[in-house]
Design an enzyme around this catalytic site. Structure first.
Site, PDB file in Angstrom:
ATOM      1  N   GLY A 126       0.804  -1.219   0.000  1.00  0.00           N
ATOM      2  CA  GLY A 126       0.000   0.000   0.000  1.00  0.00           C
ATOM      3  C   GLY A 126       0.835   1.266   0.000  1.00  0.00           C
ATOM      4  N   GLU A 164      -6.412  -7.331 -12.834  1.00  0.00           N
ATOM      5  CA  GLU A 164      -6.656  -6.215 -11.910  1.00  0.00           C
ATOM      6  C   GLU A 164      -7.852  -5.375 -12.399  1.00  0.00           C
ATOM      7  OE1 GLU A 164      -3.223  -4.709 -10.010  1.00  0.00           O
ATOM      8  OE2 GLU A 164      -4.239  -2.913  -9.308  1.00  0.00           O
ATOM      9  N   ASP A 176       2.719  -1.049 -14.054  1.00  0.00           N
ATOM     10  CA  ASP A 176       3.237  -1.767 -12.891  1.00  0.00           C
ATOM     11  C   ASP A 176       3.537  -3.228 -13.221  1.00  0.00           C
ATOM     12  OD1 ASP A 176       2.499   0.642 -11.876  1.00  0.00           O
ATOM     13  OD2 ASP A 176       0.825  -0.124 -10.687  1.00  0.00           O
TER      14      ASP A 176
HETATM   15  C1  GLA Z   1      -0.900   3.011 -10.555  1.00  0.00           C
HETATM   16  C2  GLA Z   1      -1.405   2.172 -11.736  1.00  0.00           C
HETATM   17  C3  GLA Z   1      -0.512   2.353 -12.957  1.00  0.00           C
HETATM   18  C4  GLA Z   1      -0.282   3.829 -13.264  1.00  0.00           C
HETATM   19  C5  GLA Z   1       0.120   4.590 -12.010  1.00  0.00           C
HETATM   20  C6  GLA Z   1       0.193   6.076 -12.244  1.00  0.00           C
HETATM   21  O1  GLA Z   1       0.333   2.523 -10.126  1.00  0.00           O
HETATM   22  O2  GLA Z   1      -1.467   0.819 -11.390  1.00  0.00           O
HETATM   23  O3  GLA Z   1      -1.076   1.677 -14.055  1.00  0.00           O
HETATM   24  O4  GLA Z   1      -1.409   4.394 -13.869  1.00  0.00           O
HETATM   25  O5  GLA Z   1      -0.766   4.368 -10.937  1.00  0.00           O
HETATM   26  O6  GLA Z   1       1.192   6.381 -13.139  1.00  0.00           O
END
Ligand code: GLA
Length: 389
Positions: A126, A164, A176
């Site tokens: 988190g 997700e 990510d």
């Molecule tokens: C989160 C989301 C990513 C991206 C970032 C902001 O981490 O999972 O896909 O959009 O926010 O850059």
């Protein structure tokens, strides 16, 4: 004992030591620049971290999974039937794992059986460093390897994002999962999310270190606020498409955007689009600067990125703003910004290598003074992506 040895010992104690037991790891990530651009057809520039989720697994010959997470021992052993998985937005670690199995099946990557697994994280959850993507990617590499599924690591990233979005109800982009799946030691990943073309850029900082500062703030509404931002960006794009032939906000340079922004009806949506367009352009410039060894220019773009996320995209929070502003005051800080989705979590700063300790001391003092909270620091060394160990 190494982390993976600890997990292996726990696995054997919980599920027995017979059969073909395998070990895996998937990292978290830090994004250097290119924030909230990945669902806007823009570029991102993250790197995988050396911290993440470790797992030990052994396949079964029925449809059952039995999972235990040493990070959350109170959850006990979680058992489920992989043919009876249903989307939910609880966001618990096993929901991220289950979502990946569900996503594989939905996309034609058949999962023929369940598996026993024990996992353990050595990263903060988190905190905007993508602990959840790391759980998804460790799940993806387990499935791919245990059941010999014919797929690439990019497929693994896409399955993580799909799960997700569709299983966990979070409309995230691909950054990510891509960073976790595709990370490369000593490199950042320059990814064009419109085409999925990517390039590894060496991060051979000679005189600087990348320091992550954890604000220790978690925003409960981050998920819904994130989905709002995505919707606002899409509305802005739809307005722009009435006068421009574009597919995404990432197709626009600053001039074309400014010449047309008045067609965006809603003022908030206009601010969102402004960020998405300018942040994408900043990312292109930042990568160029890094390639030219101009770390000062890179740092300035990081600072501008923070200001835009704070004022136009409105995904920062007072604590992240304090961390960034305090970092900007220090002469040995090259650049500093919030990283990840926002509303809490971490900043990423480029700091002169011999001043890393001074940085930690100065930021801790200022942050404690202003918020009463004690920050945590991690030195980011770009590492390899998800894999069998
Ligand atoms: C989160 C989301 C990513 C991206 C970032 C902001 O981490 O999972 O896909 O959009 O926010 O850059």
């Amino acid at each position: 004992m190494s982390v993976i040895d600890e997990v292996l010992a726990e696995f054997k104690a919980k599920f027995g030591d017979e059969g073909d037991i395998r070990s895996y790891f998937a990292p978290g990530r830090v994004n250097l620049i290119g924030e909230h651009t990945d669902y806007n057809g823009g570029h991102v520039f993250p790197c995988a971290l050396s911290m993440g989720n470790y797992a030990v697994a052994r396949k079964r010959d029925d449809n059952i999974v039995r999972w235990y997470n040493m990070t959350y021992p109170k959850d006990g052993v979680k058992e489920a039937d992989i043919t009876k998985l249903a989307p939910n937005d609880n966001g618990v670690w096993y929901d991220y794992q289950q979502g990946v199995i569900w996503a594989f099946e939905k996309n034609g990557f058949h999962v023929p059986a369940g598996y026993d697994m024990v996992m353990l994280s050595d990263m903060p959850a988190g905190s905007g460093l993508s602990a959840s993507a790391s759980i998804e990617e460790v799940a993806a590499v387990i499935l791919r390897d245990l059941f010999d599924i014919d797929m690439t690591m990019v497929d693994c990233a896409v399955m993580g994002q799909y799960s997700e979005n569709e299983y966990n109800g979070m409309n995230c982009g691909i950054m990510d999962q891509f960073a976790s799946a595709m990370g490369k030691k000593d490199h950042a990943i320059f990814l064009d999310t419109a085409t999925m073309e990517y390039e590894y850029v060496p991060l051979n900082l000679k005189d600087e270190k990348i320091v992550i500062t954890n604000s220790k703030v978690k925003h409960a509404l981050a998920g819904s606020a994130y989905n709002d931002r995505r919707r606002e960006s899409e509305e802005a794009l739809a307005d722009l498409q009435t006068v421009l032939d574009i597919k995404t906000l990432g197709d626009l340079d600053e001039e074309t955007y400014l010449a047309n922004e008045s067609v965006i009806k809603n003022e908030i949506n206009r601010k969102r689009a402004h960020h998405a367009v300018f942040e994408n352009q900043r990312t292109l410039k930042a990568v160029e600067a890094l390639r030219a060894d101009d770390i000062e220019a890179f740092g300035k773009l990081m600072n501008e990125s923070h200001i835009s996320l704070r004022d136009d995209y409105e995904v920062s929070c007072p604590e992240l703003d304090i961390l960034a502003a305090e970092a900007w005051k220090l002469p040995y800080v090259v650049g500093s910004r919030m990283t990840g989705g926002g509303f809490g979590g971490c900043t990423v700063s480029i700091v002169k290598a011999d001043k890393a300790d001074a940085f930690k001391a100065a930021i801790t003092k200022a942050y404690e003074n202003e918020t009463g909270k004690t920050p945590e620091f991690y030195i980011a060394d770009a590492a390899d992506g998800a894999r069998r160990l």
